[in-house]
Scaffold this motif. Structure first.
Motif, PDB file in Angstrom:
ATOM      1  N   UNK A  27       0.821  -1.192   0.000  1.00 39.84           N
ATOM      2  CA  UNK A  27       0.000   0.000   0.000  1.00 39.84           C
ATOM      3  C   UNK A  27       0.867   1.258   0.000  1.00 39.84           C
ATOM      4  N   UNK A  28       0.454   2.244  -0.781  1.00 43.63           N
ATOM      5  CA  UNK A  28       1.106   3.542  -0.938  1.00 43.63           C
ATOM      6  C   UNK A  28       2.434   3.457  -1.702  1.00 43.63           C
ATOM      7  N   UNK A  29       2.825   2.285  -2.145  1.00 41.89           N
ATOM      8  CA  UNK A  29       4.065   2.153  -2.899  1.00 41.89           C
ATOM      9  C   UNK A  29       3.766   2.230  -4.391  1.00 41.89           C
ATOM     10  N   UNK A  30       4.567   2.989  -5.127  1.00 46.92           N
ATOM     11  CA  UNK A  30       4.376   3.141  -6.564  1.00 46.92           C
ATOM     12  C   UNK A  30       5.240   2.148  -7.333  1.00 46.92           C
ATOM     13  N   UNK A  31       4.634   1.544  -8.354  1.00 51.44           N
ATOM     14  CA  UNK A  31       5.304   0.564  -9.210  1.00 51.44           C
ATOM     15  C   UNK A  31       5.253   1.034 -10.656  1.00 51.44           C
ATOM     16  N   UNK A  32       6.141   0.495 -11.459  1.00 57.23           N
ATOM     17  CA  UNK A  32       6.182   0.846 -12.882  1.00 57.23           C
ATOM     18  C   UNK A  32       5.697  -0.322 -13.729  1.00 57.23           C
ATOM     19  N   UNK A  33       4.850  -0.026 -14.711  1.00 59.27           N
ATOM     20  CA  UNK A  33       4.384  -1.028 -15.665  1.00 59.27           C
ATOM     21  C   UNK A  33       4.567  -0.482 -17.071  1.00 59.27           C
ATOM     22  N   UNK A  34       5.648  -0.850 -17.764  1.00 59.85           N
ATOM     23  CA  UNK A  34       5.845  -0.408 -19.146  1.00 59.85           C
ATOM     24  C   UNK A  34       5.154  -1.379 -20.111  1.00 59.85           C
ATOM     25  N   UNK A  35       4.249  -0.877 -20.935  1.00 56.69           N
ATOM     26  CA  UNK A  35       3.556  -1.693 -21.930  1.00 56.69           C
ATOM     27  C   UNK A  35       3.965  -1.207 -23.307  1.00 56.69           C
ATOM     28  N   UNK A  36       4.522  -2.114 -24.117  1.00 50.06           N
ATOM     29  CA  UNK A  36       5.028  -1.763 -25.438  1.00 50.06           C
ATOM     30  C   UNK A  36       4.240  -2.470 -26.529  1.00 50.06           C
ATOM     31  N   UNK A  93       6.581   2.850  12.665  1.00 48.94           N
ATOM     32  CA  UNK A  93       6.850   3.972  11.760  1.00 48.94           C
ATOM     33  C   UNK A  93       7.143   5.226  12.549  1.00 48.94           C
ATOM     34  N   UNK A  94       7.820   6.178  11.890  1.00 45.51           N
ATOM     35  CA  UNK A  94       8.082   7.493  12.465  1.00 45.51           C
ATOM     36  C   UNK A  94       7.334   8.544  11.661  1.00 45.51           C
ATOM     37  N   UNK A  95       6.673   9.464  12.352  1.00 50.72           N
ATOM     38  CA  UNK A  95       5.894  10.512  11.714  1.00 50.72           C
ATOM     39  C   UNK A  95       6.505  11.876  12.018  1.00 50.72           C
ATOM     40  N   UNK A  96       6.412  12.773  11.056  1.00 49.18           N
ATOM     41  CA  UNK A  96       6.811  14.168  11.240  1.00 49.18           C
ATOM     42  C   UNK A  96       5.556  15.027  11.259  1.00 49.18           C
ATOM     43  N   UNK A  97       5.328  15.750  12.353  1.00 50.49           N
ATOM     44  CA  UNK A  97       4.105  16.514  12.549  1.00 50.49           C
ATOM     45  C   UNK A  97       4.310  17.988  12.235  1.00 50.49           C
ATOM     46  N   UNK A  98       3.181  18.694  12.119  1.00 48.48           N
ATOM     47  CA  UNK A  98       3.188  20.142  11.973  1.00 48.48           C
ATOM     48  C   UNK A  98       2.943  20.782  13.344  1.00 48.48           C
ATOM     49  N   UNK A  99       3.356  22.025  13.478  1.00 42.04           N
ATOM     50  CA  UNK A  99       3.187  22.748  14.737  1.00 42.04           C
ATOM     51  C   UNK A  99       1.799  23.387  14.746  1.00 42.04           C
ATOM     52  N   UNK A 100       0.794  22.581  15.091  1.00 48.37           N
ATOM     53  CA  UNK A 100      -0.590  23.034  15.007  1.00 48.37           C
ATOM     54  C   UNK A 100      -1.428  22.425  16.127  1.00 48.37           C
ATOM     55  N   UNK A 101      -2.529  23.092  16.460  1.00 46.20           N
ATOM     56  CA  UNK A 101      -3.469  22.543  17.433  1.00 46.20           C
ATOM     57  C   UNK A 101      -4.406  21.516  16.813  1.00 46.20           C
ATOM     58  N   UNK A 102      -4.479  21.466  15.487  1.00 46.01           N
ATOM     59  CA  UNK A 102      -5.438  20.617  14.780  1.00 46.01           C
ATOM     60  C   UNK A 102      -5.037  19.142  14.834  1.00 46.01           C
ATOM     61  N   UNK A 103      -6.021  18.288  14.625  1.00 46.38           N
ATOM     62  CA  UNK A 103      -5.766  16.848  14.546  1.00 46.38           C
ATOM     63  C   UNK A 103      -4.938  16.542  13.300  1.00 46.38           C
ATOM     64  N   UNK A 104      -3.973  15.657  13.453  1.00 44.52           N
ATOM     65  CA  UNK A 104      -3.133  15.225  12.336  1.00 44.52           C
ATOM     66  C   UNK A 104      -3.191  13.705  12.231  1.00 44.52           C
ATOM     67  N   UNK A 105      -3.566  13.215  11.042  1.00 40.53           N
ATOM     68  CA  UNK A 105      -3.722  11.781  10.823  1.00 40.53           C
ATOM     69  C   UNK A 105      -2.601  11.243   9.938  1.00 40.53           C
ATOM     70  N   UNK A 106      -2.201  10.006  10.234  1.00 41.94           N
ATOM     71  CA  UNK A 106      -1.133   9.361   9.478  1.00 41.94           C
ATOM     72  C   UNK A 106      -1.466   7.879   9.278  1.00 41.94           C
ATOM     73  N   UNK A 107      -1.208   7.377   8.100  1.00 36.97           N
ATOM     74  CA  UNK A 107      -1.264   5.942   7.864  1.00 36.97           C
ATOM     75  C   UNK A 107       0.074   5.309   8.215  1.00 36.97           C
ATOM     76  N   UNK A 108       0.033   4.029   8.571  1.00 34.22           N
ATOM     77  CA  UNK A 108       1.260   3.240   8.669  1.00 34.22           C
ATOM     78  C   UNK A 108       1.599   2.787   7.250  1.00 34.22           C
ATOM     79  N   UNK A 109       2.284   3.649   6.534  1.00 34.94           N
ATOM     80  CA  UNK A 109       2.536   3.387   5.113  1.00 34.94           C
ATOM     81  C   UNK A 109       3.537   2.258   4.889  1.00 34.94           C
ATOM     82  N   UNK A 110       4.303   1.934   5.905  1.00 37.22           N
ATOM     83  CA  UNK A 110       5.263   0.840   5.764  1.00 37.22           C
ATOM     84  C   UNK A 110       4.618  -0.520   5.996  1.00 37.22           C
TER      85      UNK A 110
END
Length: 325
Positions: free
Chosen positions: A140-149, A278-295
């Motif tokens: 999930x969240x990982x990009x792959x390449x598909x070359x079609x010729x 996982x490690x997350x980098x947050x913003x300096x804000x009072x608002x809720x911040x959501x993160x997926x476990x992308x790994x």
């Protein structure tokens, strides 16, 4: 469905008319072989690379490929076209674009057909589908390449070598809206690096306030009798094993320094043996911040939130709400 060939062909004709209309009567044009322009190509290759964003899941999702015929006339006979995945082009693509894509796993996709026909008197094959099942085949969240010729069965027609291959960059992801936050009523704080009772039982200071559903209360690391530096952490027992997809953090509702800047999540099945999720980098804000476990999502009964860096150069930290989904 958009007929890319018709669109491109119309643009081509419009540009041709515009250019010819601008030429003076005494302009000498070099002789040109019209057959050089009668070439077969993949229309989407004009926009290479093509970003394909899918929703991660077990259902097949499709995107299109095909071949077109370019020129001022229509072909006078059928054109047999073959399609294949050009795995040998991944390295050269990465070198050209400075990327590190892996080839989309063969188990993830299927081509509707490996051959098609541009019928005589027409300009394109029928649109064909590439079907992808992401769950179990892609990270999930990982990009792959598909070359079609494409290639041709006959030498009667030429291939536009610059538009011979369509490069699809395929990514499967999710939305936060796809998940509900876990009920925290049975969660228990089993360990905290430090907390500050002097903040007051109603307003904050204790780690339990990160689970009370109130943004007006908060956990604060100790400062009255001692002021330990990072890492600051809270360990939680969720009461049962859950699949952790991600986390949300809501900052203390103030402009004070000390909001978490970097948070690492560790998970455990027994509360003793921990592994980094996982490690997350947050913003300096009072608002809720959501993160997926992308790994990768984690099965766990326990998790530990570890604050390793804070905003404002503070030695302490604080947090209003801690949630998981």
């Amino acid at each position: 469905m958009i007929n890319y060939k018709s669109l491109l062909y119309s643009i081509y004709l419009c540009l041709t008319v515009a250019v010819v209309g601008c030429l003076k009567d005494d302009t000498d044009l070099p002789e040109q072989n019209a057959e050089d322009y009668y070439q077969v190509y993949m229309p989407l290759a004009v926009q290479n690379p093509i970003a394909v964003n899918l929703k991660f899941g077990s259902e097949a999702q499709a995107f299109v490929y095909g071949a077109n015929y370019g020129g001022l006339n229509y072909p006078d006979k059928d054109i047999q076209v073959d399609f294949s995945v050009a795995s040998n082009l991944v390295d050269s693509f990465n070198l050209q674009y400075g990327t590190q894509y892996e080839l989309l796993p063969q188990s993830a996709y299927s081509l509707a057909a490996t051959s098609a026909v541009i019928p005589a008197g027409t300009l394109a094959t029928q649109p064909l589908d590439i079907k992808v099942i992401s769950e179990g085949n892609m990270d999930i969240f990982k990009s792959y390449l598909l070359p079609v010729s494409l290639s041709l069965k006959s030498n009667d027609f030429k291939i536009n070598e610059n538009l011979k291959t369509t490069f699809y960059v395929v990514t499967a992801s999710l939305s936060f809206d796809d998940f509900q936050e876990y009920n925290r009523s049975n969660w228990e704080v089993i360990e905290v690096s430090s907390e500050e009772p002097a903040e007051g039982p109603d307003n904050g200071g204790l780690a339990i306030h990160t689970l009370d559903g109130k943004t007006s209360t908060f956990w604060h690391s100790a400062w009255a009798n001692s002021s330990p530096g990072p890492p600051h952490y809270i360990a939680i027992d969720m009461g049962e094993t859950k699949t952790l997809h991600g986390f949300s953090f809501t900052g203390r509702q103030s402009s004070n320094a000390g909001k978490p800047q970097t948070i690492t999540i560790e998970t455990s099945m027994n509360g003793t043996d921990w592994e980094t999720a996982q490690t997350f980098t947050l913003q300096n804000t009072n608002s809720e911040q959501k993160f997926f476990l992308t790994s990768g999502f984690k099965e766990a009964k326990y998790f530990k939130m570890i604050v390793t860096a804070m905003f404002g150069g503070a030695n302490y930290t604080h947090l209003a709400e801690l949630k998981a989904f």
